[in-house]
Design a protein around this motif. Structure first.
Motif, PDB file in Angstrom:
ATOM      1  N   VAL A   8       0.845  -1.192   0.000  1.00 60.77           N
ATOM      2  CA  VAL A   8       0.000   0.000   0.000  1.00 60.77           C
ATOM      3  C   VAL A   8       0.880   1.242   0.000  1.00 60.77           C
ATOM      4  N   ASP A   9       0.810   2.013  -1.072  1.00 55.10           N
ATOM      5  CA  ASP A   9       1.589   3.248  -1.162  1.00 55.10           C
ATOM      6  C   ASP A   9       0.995   4.097  -2.276  1.00 55.10           C
ATOM      7  N   ASP A  10       0.951   5.405  -2.065  1.00 51.36           N
ATOM      8  CA  ASP A  10       0.419   6.275  -3.114  1.00 51.36           C
ATOM      9  C   ASP A  10       1.448   6.556  -4.202  1.00 51.36           C
ATOM     10  N   SER A  11       2.685   6.126  -4.009  1.00 48.76           N
ATOM     11  CA  SER A  11       3.730   6.302  -5.013  1.00 48.76           C
ATOM     12  C   SER A  11       3.807   5.056  -5.901  1.00 48.76           C
ATOM     13  N   PRO A  12       3.474   5.211  -7.182  1.00 43.86           N
ATOM     14  CA  PRO A  12       3.559   4.056  -8.083  1.00 43.86           C
ATOM     15  C   PRO A  12       4.970   3.468  -8.149  1.00 43.86           C
ATOM     16  N   SER A  13       6.007   4.302  -8.059  1.00 43.33           N
ATOM     17  CA  SER A  13       7.377   3.795  -8.150  1.00 43.33           C
ATOM     18  C   SER A  13       7.736   2.946  -6.929  1.00 43.33           C
ATOM     19  N   ILE A  14       7.278   3.334  -5.750  1.00 39.02           N
ATOM     20  CA  ILE A  14       7.535   2.527  -4.549  1.00 39.02           C
ATOM     21  C   ILE A  14       6.789   1.198  -4.655  1.00 39.02           C
ATOM     22  N   ARG A  15       5.508   1.256  -5.052  1.00 38.64           N
ATOM     23  CA  ARG A  15       4.740   0.007  -5.213  1.00 38.64           C
ATOM     24  C   ARG A  15       5.408  -0.920  -6.222  1.00 38.64           C
ATOM     25  N   CYS A  16       5.908  -0.347  -7.307  1.00 40.18           N
ATOM     26  CA  CYS A  16       6.562  -1.142  -8.348  1.00 40.18           C
ATOM     27  C   CYS A  16       7.823  -1.811  -7.805  1.00 40.18           C
ATOM     28  N   MET A  17       8.642  -1.055  -7.071  1.00 38.83           N
ATOM     29  CA  MET A  17       9.875  -1.621  -6.517  1.00 38.83           C
ATOM     30  C   MET A  17       9.566  -2.740  -5.527  1.00 38.83           C
ATOM     31  N   VAL A  18       8.591  -2.496  -4.648  1.00 35.75           N
ATOM     32  CA  VAL A  18       8.193  -3.510  -3.672  1.00 35.75           C
ATOM     33  C   VAL A  18       7.672  -4.751  -4.397  1.00 35.75           C
ATOM     34  N   ALA A  19       6.779  -4.539  -5.355  1.00 36.06           N
ATOM     35  CA  ALA A  19       6.177  -5.661  -6.071  1.00 36.06           C
ATOM     36  C   ALA A  19       7.219  -6.470  -6.840  1.00 36.06           C
ATOM     37  N   LEU A  20       8.106  -5.809  -7.548  1.00 31.38           N
ATOM     38  CA  LEU A  20       9.132  -6.527  -8.310  1.00 31.38           C
ATOM     39  C   LEU A  20      10.040  -7.337  -7.385  1.00 31.38           C
ATOM     40  N   THR A  21      10.464  -6.713  -6.298  1.00 30.65           N
ATOM     41  CA  THR A  21      11.346  -7.395  -5.347  1.00 30.65           C
ATOM     42  C   THR A  21      10.676  -8.628  -4.767  1.00 30.65           C
ATOM     43  N   LEU A  22       9.436  -8.461  -4.324  1.00 33.41           N
ATOM     44  CA  LEU A  22       8.736  -9.582  -3.690  1.00 33.41           C
ATOM     45  C   LEU A  22       8.363 -10.668  -4.690  1.00 33.41           C
ATOM     46  N   ARG A  23       7.939 -10.280  -5.884  1.00 29.96           N
ATOM     47  CA  ARG A  23       7.584 -11.286  -6.894  1.00 29.96           C
ATOM     48  C   ARG A  23       8.798 -12.119  -7.292  1.00 29.96           C
ATOM     49  N   GLU A  24       9.958 -11.459  -7.432  1.00 33.89           N
ATOM     50  CA  GLU A  24      11.180 -12.192  -7.773  1.00 33.89           C
ATOM     51  C   GLU A  24      11.544 -13.195  -6.681  1.00 33.89           C
ATOM     52  N   ALA A  25      11.124 -12.905  -5.445  1.00 33.79           N
ATOM     53  CA  ALA A  25      11.403 -13.805  -4.312  1.00 33.79           C
ATOM     54  C   ALA A  25      10.310 -14.854  -4.135  1.00 33.79           C
ATOM     55  N   GLY A  26       9.293 -14.842  -5.007  1.00 36.48           N
ATOM     56  CA  GLY A  26       8.278 -15.878  -4.972  1.00 36.48           C
ATOM     57  C   GLY A  26       6.971 -15.509  -4.289  1.00 36.48           C
ATOM     58  N   TYR A  27       6.809 -14.264  -3.884  1.00 36.47           N
ATOM     59  CA  TYR A  27       5.563 -13.833  -3.256  1.00 36.47           C
ATOM     60  C   TYR A  27       4.561 -13.386  -4.309  1.00 36.47           C
ATOM     61  N   ASP A  28       3.270 -13.539  -4.003  1.00 34.94           N
ATOM     62  CA  ASP A  28       2.225 -12.888  -4.784  1.00 34.94           C
ATOM     63  C   ASP A  28       2.064 -11.495  -4.186  1.00 34.94           C
ATOM     64  N   VAL A  29       1.832 -10.500  -5.026  1.00 33.63           N
ATOM     65  CA  VAL A  29       1.706  -9.130  -4.536  1.00 33.63           C
ATOM     66  C   VAL A  29       0.439  -8.501  -5.084  1.00 33.63           C
ATOM     67  N   ILE A  30      -0.306  -7.876  -4.189  1.00 31.41           N
ATOM     68  CA  ILE A  30      -1.474  -7.077  -4.556  1.00 31.41           C
ATOM     69  C   ILE A  30      -1.107  -5.642  -4.224  1.00 31.41           C
ATOM     70  N   GLU A  31      -1.444  -4.718  -5.101  1.00 33.27           N
ATOM     71  CA  GLU A  31      -1.096  -3.313  -4.875  1.00 33.27           C
ATOM     72  C   GLU A  31      -2.335  -2.479  -4.607  1.00 33.27           C
ATOM     73  N   ALA A  32      -2.168  -1.467  -3.751  1.00 32.26           N
ATOM     74  CA  ALA A  32      -3.232  -0.493  -3.477  1.00 32.26           C
ATOM     75  C   ALA A  32      -2.594   0.891  -3.377  1.00 32.26           C
ATOM     76  N   GLY A  33      -3.294   1.898  -3.913  1.00 36.69           N
ATOM     77  CA  GLY A  33      -2.756   3.252  -3.975  1.00 36.69           C
ATOM     78  C   GLY A  33      -3.066   4.130  -2.780  1.00 36.69           C
ATOM     79  N   ASP A  34      -3.941   3.677  -1.884  1.00 32.60           N
ATOM     80  CA  ASP A  34      -4.228   4.434  -0.662  1.00 32.60           C
ATOM     81  C   ASP A  34      -4.863   3.494   0.358  1.00 32.60           C
ATOM     82  N   GLY A  35      -5.046   3.999   1.566  1.00 34.72           N
ATOM     83  CA  GLY A  35      -5.563   3.167   2.639  1.00 34.72           C
ATOM     84  C   GLY A  35      -6.982   2.683   2.415  1.00 34.72           C
ATOM     85  N   GLN A  36      -7.818   3.489   1.780  1.00 37.49           N
ATOM     86  CA  GLN A  36      -9.196   3.084   1.534  1.00 37.49           C
ATOM     87  C   GLN A  36      -9.253   1.911   0.556  1.00 37.49           C
ATOM     88  N   GLN A  37      -8.493   2.021  -0.515  1.00 39.83           N
ATOM     89  CA  GLN A  37      -8.425   0.927  -1.491  1.00 39.83           C
ATOM     90  C   GLN A  37      -7.843  -0.324  -0.829  1.00 39.83           C
TER      91      GLN A  37
END
Length: 121
Positions: A8-37
């Motif tokens: 969860v982060d409103d910065s697309p670049s932070i979400r992308c970095m987190v998602a890429l890192t975790l996916r490469e390590a074998g995690y599934d990642v769901i992204e959200a742009g704010d706390g409500q979402q």
């Protein structure tokens, strides 16, 4: 079994970095742009851990954690703050709300993976 992490982060670049890192390590990642979402996603499907920013539109990180923890399905899921802020008072509020840990931005991929391994085993 693959673990699912909600990033969860409103910065697309932070979400992308987190998602890429975790996916490469074998995690599934769901992204959200704010706390409500994030709240809508977290209450509609199972997640094994949550990484959340503090300063976001619509619902900030503390508000998200409080709202999520108020639901039965939100109890027990590890939540780690991922923020540029590191004030002790805010960290204390996050712990009181139900956060398990805190990471300060910027962070390295190795730090992120170490934290996820620690909270998910």
């Amino acid at each position: 079994m693959t673990r699912t992490v909600l990033a969860v982060d409103d910065s697309p670049s932070i979400r992308c970095m987190v998602a890429l890192t975790l996916r490469e390590a074998g995690y599934d990642v769901i992204e959200a742009g704010d706390g409500q979402q994030a709240l809508e996603v977290a209450l509609s499907r199972r997640v094994d851990a949550i990484l959340t920013d503090q300063n976001m539109p619509n619902l900030d990180g503390l508000g998200f954690i409080r709202a999520y923890r108020s639901h039965p399905s939100g109890r027990g899921t590890p939540i780690v703050f991922l923020s540029t802020e590191s004030a002790d008072g805010l960290k204390a509020q996050a712990r009181e709300a139900g956060a398990l840990g805190w990471m300060v931005k910027p962070f390295t991929q190795a730090q992120l993976l170490a934290v996820m391994k620690k909270v998910l085993g």
